[in-house]
Motif scaffolding. Structure first.
Motif, PDB file in Angstrom:
ATOM      1  N   THR A 268      -0.446  60.437  -3.611  1.00  0.00           N
ATOM      2  CA  THR A 268       0.016  60.003  -2.294  1.00  0.00           C
ATOM      3  C   THR A 268       0.255  61.210  -1.410  1.00  0.00           C
TER       4      THR A 268
ATOM      5  N   HIS B  83       6.791  66.941  -4.218  1.00  0.00           N
ATOM      6  CA  HIS B  83       5.710  67.401  -5.102  1.00  0.00           C
ATOM      7  C   HIS B  83       6.285  68.174  -6.305  1.00  0.00           C
TER       8      HIS B  83
ATOM      9  N   ALA C  74       1.982  56.400 -13.450  1.00  0.00           N
ATOM     10  CA  ALA C  74       2.785  56.363 -12.218  1.00  0.00           C
ATOM     11  C   ALA C  74       2.889  57.748 -11.596  1.00  0.00           C
TER      12      ALA C  74
ATOM     13  N   ILE D  53       7.939  65.753  -8.718  1.00  0.00           N
ATOM     14  CA  ILE D  53       6.965  64.979  -9.506  1.00  0.00           C
ATOM     15  C   ILE D  53       6.291  65.863 -10.557  1.00  0.00           C
TER      16      ILE D  53
ATOM     17  N   GLY E  87       3.495  62.899  -2.202  1.00  0.00           N
ATOM     18  CA  GLY E  87       3.540  63.602  -3.485  1.00  0.00           C
ATOM     19  C   GLY E  87       2.775  64.899  -3.486  1.00  0.00           C
TER      20      GLY E  87
ATOM     21  N   ALA F  90       1.674  58.856  -8.030  1.00  0.00           N
ATOM     22  CA  ALA F  90       2.597  59.459  -7.054  1.00  0.00           C
ATOM     23  C   ALA F  90       2.033  60.773  -6.521  1.00  0.00           C
TER      24      ALA F  90
END
Length: 441
Positions: free
Chosen positions: A268, A277, A261, A280, A271, A265
Protein backbone atom coordinates in the motif's frame (compact mmCIF):
# COMPACT_ATOMS: atom_id res chain seq x y z
CA UNK A 1 27.93 -61.48 23.95
CA UNK A 2 31.09 -63.02 25.37
CA UNK A 3 30.22 -66.54 26.58
CA UNK A 4 32.63 -66.26 29.53
CA UNK A 5 30.64 -63.25 30.79
CA UNK A 6 27.22 -64.81 30.23
CA UNK A 7 24.82 -66.11 32.86
CA UNK A 8 24.98 -69.54 31.19
CA UNK A 9 28.70 -69.79 31.89
CA UNK A 10 28.16 -68.73 35.51
CA UNK A 11 25.50 -71.41 35.96
CA UNK A 12 27.78 -74.10 34.53
CA UNK A 13 30.73 -72.90 36.61
CA UNK A 14 28.61 -72.82 39.78
CA UNK A 15 27.38 -76.39 39.20
CA UNK A 16 30.90 -77.69 38.59
CA UNK A 17 32.24 -75.86 41.66
CA UNK A 18 29.38 -77.23 43.76
CA UNK A 19 30.05 -80.77 42.51
CA UNK A 20 33.78 -80.46 43.31
CA UNK A 21 33.18 -79.06 46.80
CA UNK A 22 30.59 -81.72 47.66
CA UNK A 23 32.79 -84.50 46.29
CA UNK A 24 35.87 -83.31 48.20
CA UNK A 25 33.96 -82.98 51.47
CA UNK A 26 32.19 -86.32 51.06
CA UNK A 27 35.42 -88.03 49.95
CA UNK A 28 37.33 -86.65 52.92
CA UNK A 29 34.70 -87.80 55.40
CA UNK A 30 34.49 -91.22 53.72
CA UNK A 31 38.29 -91.63 53.76
CA UNK A 32 38.52 -90.74 57.47
CA UNK A 33 35.64 -93.12 58.22
CA UNK A 34 37.30 -95.96 56.37
CA UNK A 35 40.60 -95.32 58.17
CA UNK A 36 38.89 -95.25 61.55
CA UNK A 37 36.92 -98.37 60.75
CA UNK A 38 40.11 -100.17 59.73
CA UNK A 39 41.78 -99.30 63.06
CA UNK A 40 38.70 -100.38 64.97
CA UNK A 41 38.63 -103.72 63.14
CA UNK A 42 42.30 -104.34 63.86
CA UNK A 43 41.90 -103.42 67.54
CA UNK A 44 38.85 -105.68 67.81
CA UNK A 45 40.90 -108.54 66.37
CA UNK A 46 43.82 -108.20 68.79
CA UNK A 47 41.39 -107.70 71.70
CA UNK A 48 39.63 -111.00 70.91
CA UNK A 49 42.91 -112.89 70.57
CA UNK A 50 44.38 -111.33 73.73
CA UNK A 51 41.21 -112.12 75.66
CA UNK A 52 41.50 -115.84 74.80
CA UNK A 53 45.20 -115.87 75.71
CA UNK A 54 44.55 -114.14 79.04
CA UNK A 55 41.86 -116.68 79.91
CA UNK A 56 44.19 -119.59 79.15
CA UNK A 57 47.01 -117.94 81.10
CA UNK A 58 44.78 -117.44 84.12
CA UNK A 59 43.73 -121.08 83.90
CA UNK A 60 47.33 -122.31 83.65
CA UNK A 61 50.03 -119.71 84.53
CA UNK A 62 52.78 -122.16 83.58
CA UNK A 63 51.52 -122.38 79.99
CA UNK A 64 53.81 -120.81 77.38
CA UNK A 65 51.18 -118.79 75.58
CA UNK A 66 53.71 -117.12 73.28
CA UNK A 67 53.63 -120.29 71.17
CA UNK A 68 49.90 -119.78 70.59
CA UNK A 69 50.23 -116.51 68.66
CA UNK A 70 52.52 -114.57 66.36
CA UNK A 71 52.36 -111.53 68.67
CA UNK A 72 54.95 -110.82 71.39
CA UNK A 73 53.41 -111.75 74.74
CA UNK A 74 54.89 -110.51 78.02
CA UNK A 75 53.70 -110.75 81.61
CA UNK A 76 55.91 -108.15 83.18
CA UNK A 77 56.02 -104.71 84.76
CA UNK A 78 55.15 -101.54 82.85
CA UNK A 79 58.74 -100.22 83.13
CA UNK A 80 60.15 -103.35 81.48
CA UNK A 81 57.58 -103.08 78.72
CA UNK A 82 58.66 -99.48 78.16
CA UNK A 83 62.27 -100.66 77.94
CA UNK A 84 61.27 -103.27 75.39
CA UNK A 85 59.28 -100.71 73.44
CA UNK A 86 62.38 -98.52 73.32
CA UNK A 87 64.18 -101.21 71.32
CA UNK A 88 61.83 -100.51 68.42
CA UNK A 89 62.65 -96.79 68.48
CA UNK A 90 66.46 -96.54 69.02
CA UNK A 91 66.53 -92.86 68.04
CA UNK A 92 64.00 -91.81 70.69
CA UNK A 93 64.35 -91.09 74.40
CA UNK A 94 62.10 -93.12 76.74
CA UNK A 95 62.16 -91.55 80.19
CA UNK A 96 58.52 -92.08 81.15
CA UNK A 97 57.41 -94.55 83.82
CA UNK A 98 54.02 -95.19 82.24
CA UNK A 99 53.07 -96.10 78.69
CA UNK A 100 50.53 -93.29 78.60
CA UNK A 101 53.35 -90.77 79.10
CA UNK A 102 55.66 -92.17 76.43
CA UNK A 103 56.61 -89.81 73.66
CA UNK A 104 55.38 -90.70 70.16
CA UNK A 105 52.21 -92.10 71.72
CA UNK A 106 49.35 -92.23 69.31
CA UNK A 107 45.72 -92.88 70.11
CA UNK A 108 44.86 -94.92 73.22
CA UNK A 109 41.67 -97.00 73.45
CA UNK A 110 39.87 -98.69 76.32
CA UNK A 111 38.10 -101.90 75.37
CA UNK A 112 34.83 -103.20 76.89
CA UNK A 113 36.87 -105.98 78.57
CA UNK A 114 38.83 -103.35 80.53
CA UNK A 115 41.98 -103.55 78.43
CA UNK A 116 43.91 -100.57 77.12
CA UNK A 117 45.37 -100.45 73.65
CA UNK A 118 48.26 -98.08 72.94
CA UNK A 119 49.47 -97.14 69.51
CA UNK A 120 53.05 -95.91 69.03
CA UNK A 121 54.36 -94.69 65.72
CA UNK A 122 57.37 -92.93 64.28
CA UNK A 123 58.63 -92.84 60.73
CA UNK A 124 57.82 -96.25 59.23
CA UNK A 125 57.42 -98.09 62.57
CA UNK A 126 54.04 -98.66 64.21
CA UNK A 127 53.62 -100.69 67.41
CA UNK A 128 50.35 -101.66 69.09
CA UNK A 129 50.41 -102.76 72.74
CA UNK A 130 47.44 -104.21 74.60
CA UNK A 131 47.71 -103.92 78.36
CA UNK A 132 45.58 -106.05 80.70
CA UNK A 133 45.61 -106.56 84.47
CA UNK A 134 46.11 -110.21 85.51
CA UNK A 135 45.93 -109.93 89.27
CA UNK A 136 44.94 -106.94 91.30
CA UNK A 137 47.69 -105.42 93.49
CA UNK A 138 50.28 -107.11 91.26
CA UNK A 139 52.83 -104.83 89.48
CA UNK A 140 53.02 -107.31 86.59
CA UNK A 141 50.52 -107.02 83.74
CA UNK A 142 49.72 -108.89 80.59
CA UNK A 143 51.12 -107.23 77.48
CA UNK A 144 50.24 -108.13 73.91
CA UNK A 145 52.72 -106.41 71.60
CA UNK A 146 52.44 -106.53 67.83
CA UNK A 147 54.52 -104.79 65.19
CA UNK A 148 52.18 -103.61 62.42
CA UNK A 149 54.79 -101.67 60.46
CA UNK A 150 54.43 -103.98 57.49
CA UNK A 151 50.68 -103.46 57.57
CA UNK A 152 51.32 -99.84 56.52
CA UNK A 153 52.33 -101.08 53.07
CA UNK A 154 48.96 -102.78 52.68
CA UNK A 155 47.34 -99.64 54.06
CA UNK A 156 49.21 -97.53 51.52
CA UNK A 157 48.07 -99.78 48.69
CA UNK A 158 44.55 -99.48 49.96
CA UNK A 159 44.83 -95.68 50.18
CA UNK A 160 46.23 -95.52 46.66
CA UNK A 161 43.36 -97.60 45.35
CA UNK A 162 40.87 -95.43 47.20
CA UNK A 163 42.53 -92.24 45.85
CA UNK A 164 42.41 -93.55 42.29
CA UNK A 165 38.77 -94.45 42.69
CA UNK A 166 38.14 -91.04 44.25
CA UNK A 167 39.74 -89.24 41.28
CA UNK A 168 37.68 -91.28 38.85
CA UNK A 169 34.51 -90.48 40.76
CA UNK A 170 35.51 -86.80 40.94
CA UNK A 171 35.91 -86.67 37.15
CA UNK A 172 32.54 -88.42 36.71
CA UNK A 173 30.79 -86.07 39.14
CA UNK A 174 32.37 -83.03 37.42
CA UNK A 175 30.98 -84.31 34.11
CA UNK A 176 27.57 -84.76 35.71
CA UNK A 177 27.87 -81.24 37.20
CA UNK A 178 28.71 -79.88 33.74
CA UNK A 179 25.65 -81.57 32.20
CA UNK A 180 23.40 -80.35 35.02
CA UNK A 181 24.86 -76.84 34.67
CA UNK A 182 24.14 -76.82 30.92
CA UNK A 183 20.60 -78.06 31.49
CA UNK A 184 19.97 -75.45 34.21
CA UNK A 185 21.48 -72.71 32.05
CA UNK A 186 19.30 -73.70 29.11
CA UNK A 187 16.22 -73.90 31.32
CA UNK A 188 16.77 -70.66 33.22
CA UNK A 189 18.48 -68.48 30.64
CA UNK A 190 16.47 -69.46 27.56
CA UNK A 191 13.39 -67.44 28.64
CA UNK A 192 15.67 -64.46 29.30
CA UNK A 193 17.25 -64.81 25.87
CA UNK A 194 13.77 -65.09 24.29
CA UNK A 195 12.66 -62.00 26.21
CA UNK A 196 15.76 -60.09 25.05
CA UNK A 197 15.02 -61.02 21.41
CA UNK A 198 11.40 -59.93 21.87
CA UNK A 199 12.48 -56.57 23.32
CA UNK A 200 15.02 -56.13 20.53
CA UNK A 201 12.36 -56.77 17.87
CA UNK A 202 9.68 -54.76 19.69
CA UNK A 203 7.63 -52.42 17.52
CA UNK A 204 6.02 -49.69 19.60
CA UNK A 205 3.37 -49.15 16.93
CA UNK A 206 2.09 -52.70 17.44
CA UNK A 207 1.11 -54.79 20.41
CA UNK A 208 3.81 -55.11 23.04
CA UNK A 209 5.28 -58.33 24.35
CA UNK A 210 2.91 -61.11 25.23
CA UNK A 211 3.63 -61.84 28.87
CA UNK A 212 1.23 -64.80 28.62
CA UNK A 213 3.82 -66.66 26.54
CA UNK A 214 6.06 -66.90 29.63
CA UNK A 215 5.60 -69.12 32.66
CA UNK A 216 4.22 -67.26 35.66
CA UNK A 217 7.56 -66.50 37.28
CA UNK A 218 10.08 -63.65 37.50
CA UNK A 219 10.47 -63.63 33.71
CA UNK A 220 6.74 -63.08 33.25
CA UNK A 221 6.90 -60.28 35.86
CA UNK A 222 9.75 -58.65 33.95
CA UNK A 223 7.85 -59.04 30.65
CA UNK A 224 4.82 -57.43 32.29
CA UNK A 225 6.93 -54.47 33.43
CA UNK A 226 8.37 -54.10 29.93
CA UNK A 227 4.85 -54.23 28.49
CA UNK A 228 3.78 -51.42 30.84
CA UNK A 229 6.84 -49.35 29.96
CA UNK A 230 6.27 -49.92 26.22
CA UNK A 231 2.62 -48.91 26.59
CA UNK A 232 3.56 -45.66 28.34
CA UNK A 233 6.22 -44.98 25.72
CA UNK A 234 3.72 -45.62 22.92
CA UNK A 235 1.23 -43.22 24.52
CA UNK A 236 4.00 -40.63 24.90
CA UNK A 237 5.00 -41.02 21.25
CA UNK A 238 1.36 -40.70 20.17
CA UNK A 239 0.98 -37.51 22.22
CA UNK A 240 4.19 -36.13 20.75
CA UNK A 241 3.05 -36.92 17.21
CA UNK A 242 -0.35 -35.33 17.89
CA UNK A 243 1.31 -32.23 19.34
CA UNK A 244 3.68 -31.93 16.39
CA UNK A 245 0.83 -32.42 13.93
CA UNK A 246 -1.42 -29.90 15.68
CA UNK A 247 1.37 -27.40 16.23
CA UNK A 248 2.41 -27.69 12.60
CA UNK A 249 -1.07 -26.69 11.47
CA UNK A 250 -2.11 -24.29 14.22
CA UNK A 251 1.18 -22.34 14.23
CA UNK A 252 1.90 -22.25 10.51
CA UNK A 253 -1.58 -21.04 9.56
CA UNK A 254 -1.63 -17.77 11.59
CA UNK A 255 2.01 -17.05 10.74
CA UNK A 256 1.30 -17.50 7.02
CA UNK A 257 -1.80 -15.29 7.32
CA UNK A 258 0.15 -12.55 9.09
CA UNK A 259 2.92 -12.79 6.47
CA UNK A 260 0.33 -12.29 3.71
CA UNK A 261 -1.10 -9.31 5.61
CA UNK A 262 2.39 -7.83 6.00
CA UNK A 263 3.11 -8.17 2.28
CA UNK A 264 -0.26 -6.58 1.53
CA UNK A 265 0.44 -3.74 3.93
CA UNK A 266 3.87 -3.12 2.37
CA UNK A 267 2.25 -2.87 -1.07
CA UNK A 268 0.00 0.00 0.00
CA UNK A 269 1.13 3.64 -0.43
CA UNK A 270 1.14 4.13 3.36
CA UNK A 271 3.27 1.04 3.88
CA UNK A 272 5.96 2.17 1.46
CA UNK A 273 6.97 5.32 3.29
CA UNK A 274 7.57 6.93 6.64
CA UNK A 275 7.36 5.38 10.09
CA UNK A 276 4.60 3.02 9.05
CA UNK A 277 7.03 1.36 6.62
CA UNK A 278 9.59 0.90 9.40
CA UNK A 279 6.96 -0.56 11.72
CA UNK A 280 5.77 -3.01 9.10
CA UNK A 281 9.37 -4.06 8.27
CA UNK A 282 9.97 -4.74 11.96
CA UNK A 283 6.85 -6.91 12.04
CA UNK A 284 8.06 -8.66 8.90
CA UNK A 285 11.39 -9.52 10.55
CA UNK A 286 9.59 -10.89 13.59
CA UNK A 287 7.36 -12.94 11.32
CA UNK A 288 10.39 -14.42 9.58
CA UNK A 289 12.01 -15.19 12.93
CA UNK A 290 8.84 -16.92 14.08
CA UNK A 291 8.64 -18.90 10.83
CA UNK A 292 12.25 -20.02 11.19
CA UNK A 293 11.81 -21.08 14.81
CA UNK A 294 8.61 -22.99 14.08
CA UNK A 295 10.24 -24.93 11.24
CA UNK A 296 13.28 -25.68 13.39
CA UNK A 297 11.37 -26.80 16.45
CA UNK A 298 9.02 -28.96 14.42
CA UNK A 299 11.97 -30.71 12.84
CA UNK A 300 13.59 -31.28 16.23
CA UNK A 301 10.28 -32.50 17.67
CA UNK A 302 9.74 -35.06 14.94
CA UNK A 303 10.96 -38.56 15.57
CA UNK A 304 14.07 -39.36 13.59
CA UNK A 305 12.95 -40.46 10.17
CA UNK A 306 15.39 -42.83 8.56
CA UNK A 307 13.12 -43.33 5.58
CA UNK A 308 14.18 -39.97 4.16
CA UNK A 309 17.19 -40.72 2.01
CA UNK A 310 20.01 -38.18 1.57
CA UNK A 311 19.74 -36.09 -1.58
CA UNK A 312 22.37 -34.45 -3.75
CA UNK A 313 22.12 -30.67 -4.02
CA UNK A 314 24.19 -27.60 -4.80
CA UNK A 315 25.82 -26.27 -1.64
CA UNK A 316 26.60 -22.86 -3.14
CA UNK A 317 22.91 -22.26 -3.84
CA UNK A 318 21.93 -23.38 -0.33
CA UNK A 319 24.41 -20.93 1.25
CA UNK A 320 23.21 -18.10 -1.03
CA UNK A 321 19.61 -18.79 -0.03
CA UNK A 322 20.58 -18.72 3.67
CA UNK A 323 22.33 -15.34 3.24
CA UNK A 324 19.35 -13.95 1.32
CA UNK A 325 16.88 -15.28 3.87
CA UNK A 326 18.60 -13.47 6.74
CA UNK A 327 19.70 -10.35 4.92
CA UNK A 328 17.24 -8.34 6.98
CA UNK A 329 19.40 -9.01 10.08
CA UNK A 330 22.31 -6.95 8.71
CA UNK A 331 23.09 -4.09 11.04
CA UNK A 332 24.71 -1.99 8.35
CA UNK A 333 25.45 -2.28 4.68
CA UNK A 334 29.25 -2.40 5.28
CA UNK A 335 28.88 -5.94 6.62
CA UNK A 336 29.84 -8.35 3.82
CA UNK A 337 28.29 -11.79 3.47
CA UNK A 338 30.69 -13.87 1.34
CA UNK A 339 29.80 -17.21 -0.15
CA UNK A 340 33.18 -18.89 -0.77
CA UNK A 341 31.65 -22.22 -1.76
CA UNK A 342 32.47 -23.05 -5.37
CA UNK A 343 29.33 -22.91 -7.57
CA UNK A 344 30.00 -26.44 -8.77
CA UNK A 345 30.15 -28.03 -5.29
CA UNK A 346 27.44 -30.57 -4.70
CA UNK A 347 26.96 -32.58 -1.51
CA UNK A 348 24.82 -35.58 -0.71
CA UNK A 349 23.18 -35.45 2.70
CA UNK A 350 19.93 -34.54 4.47
CA UNK A 351 19.28 -31.11 2.96
CA UNK A 352 16.64 -30.02 5.47
CA UNK A 353 18.98 -30.55 8.44
CA UNK A 354 21.92 -28.80 6.78
CA UNK A 355 19.68 -25.89 5.73
CA UNK A 356 18.52 -25.27 9.32
CA UNK A 357 22.07 -25.57 10.63
CA UNK A 358 23.37 -22.99 8.10
CA UNK A 359 20.41 -20.72 8.86
CA UNK A 360 21.18 -20.77 12.58
CA UNK A 361 24.92 -20.27 12.15
CA UNK A 362 24.41 -17.36 9.75
CA UNK A 363 21.69 -15.83 11.95
CA UNK A 364 23.98 -16.11 14.97
CA UNK A 365 26.86 -14.52 13.03
CA UNK A 366 24.66 -11.64 11.80
CA UNK A 367 23.37 -10.98 15.32
CA UNK A 368 26.90 -10.67 16.77
CA UNK A 369 28.76 -8.93 13.91
CA UNK A 370 28.50 -5.19 13.38
CA UNK A 371 30.94 -4.85 10.50
CA UNK A 372 33.57 -6.83 8.64
CA UNK A 373 32.74 -10.17 6.99
CA UNK A 374 30.72 -13.29 7.40
CA UNK A 375 32.16 -16.06 5.24
CA UNK A 376 30.93 -19.56 4.44
CA UNK A 377 33.41 -21.91 2.79
CA UNK A 378 33.68 -25.62 2.02
CA UNK A 379 36.68 -27.95 2.18
CA UNK A 380 36.69 -31.73 1.94
CA UNK A 381 33.97 -32.96 4.31
CA UNK A 382 33.49 -29.77 6.25
CA UNK A 383 31.65 -26.47 6.10
CA UNK A 384 33.24 -23.47 7.78
CA UNK A 385 31.34 -20.36 8.90
CA UNK A 386 33.50 -17.46 10.13
CA UNK A 387 32.66 -13.95 11.22
CA UNK A 388 34.53 -10.90 12.50
CA UNK A 389 32.10 -10.26 15.32
CA UNK A 390 32.50 -10.21 19.08
CA UNK A 391 34.38 -13.51 19.26
CA UNK A 392 35.61 -15.17 22.45
CA UNK A 393 38.69 -16.72 24.00
CA UNK A 394 39.51 -20.35 23.28
CA UNK A 395 38.63 -22.00 26.57
CA UNK A 396 36.04 -24.49 27.69
CA UNK A 397 34.31 -21.91 29.88
CA UNK A 398 34.25 -19.38 27.04
CA UNK A 399 32.69 -21.92 24.68
CA UNK A 400 29.97 -22.61 27.24
CA UNK A 401 29.31 -18.87 27.44
CA UNK A 402 29.07 -18.70 23.65
CA UNK A 403 26.47 -21.49 23.67
CA UNK A 404 24.44 -19.66 26.33
CA UNK A 405 24.88 -16.28 24.67
CA UNK A 406 23.64 -17.54 21.30
CA UNK A 407 20.25 -18.44 22.78
CA UNK A 408 18.64 -21.41 21.06
CA UNK A 409 20.67 -21.00 17.84
CA UNK A 410 23.82 -22.97 18.64
CA UNK A 411 21.91 -25.36 20.87
CA UNK A 412 19.73 -26.27 17.88
CA UNK A 413 22.82 -26.66 15.70
CA UNK A 414 24.43 -28.94 18.28
CA UNK A 415 21.33 -31.15 18.59
CA UNK A 416 20.91 -31.45 14.82
CA UNK A 417 24.60 -32.32 14.39
CA UNK A 418 24.31 -35.01 17.07
CA UNK A 419 21.24 -36.46 15.35
CA UNK A 420 23.12 -36.65 12.05
CA UNK A 421 26.34 -37.78 13.76
CA UNK A 422 28.16 -34.72 12.49
CA UNK A 423 30.81 -32.99 14.55
CA UNK A 424 30.45 -29.32 15.50
CA UNK A 425 33.58 -27.37 16.48
CA UNK A 426 33.40 -23.72 17.58
CA UNK A 427 36.62 -21.78 18.04
CA UNK A 428 37.75 -18.20 18.16
CA UNK A 429 38.50 -16.79 14.70
CA UNK A 430 41.87 -15.14 14.16
CA UNK A 431 42.33 -12.20 14.57
CA UNK A 432 38.73 -11.58 15.63
CA UNK A 433 35.37 -13.27 15.61
CA UNK A 434 34.08 -16.81 15.73
CA UNK A 435 34.74 -19.87 13.60
CA UNK A 436 32.21 -22.71 13.41
CA UNK A 437 33.16 -25.95 11.63
CA UNK A 438 30.78 -28.78 10.74
CA UNK A 439 32.51 -32.08 10.00
CA UNK A 440 30.54 -34.68 8.03
CA UNK A 441 31.22 -38.36 8.58
Amino acid sequence: MNFLQSIKFRFILACIAFAIIVTLCYGRVTFIGLKYNSDELFNWYITQEAHQLIDRYRANPTLDISELTTADIEVTTEQKMIAKLATFFPDSQFSANKLIDVHNLGPAFDTPQGYTIYEFGKDEITIHILEATIHHNSPEKFYYLVDVSTFRNYDNYSEEAVENMFLEMLALIMLIGLLIGIMLAMTVVSPLSRLARSVDNMDLDKSPLSKDSYFNDEIALLANKIDSFAARTREFVEREKAFTRDASHELRTPVASSRAAIELALSTPEGKQGKVHNFIKRVERSNKDMTHLIETFLMLGREEDNSEAPVTFNLHDLVSQAFAKHDYLKRNQQLECINNVEPSVEVTTHKAYLSIILDNLIRNALQHTNDGQITVSHADNMIIVTDTGEGFENSEKSQLNVMEKSGVGLSIVRRLCERQQWKLVINANSPQGTKAVILFK
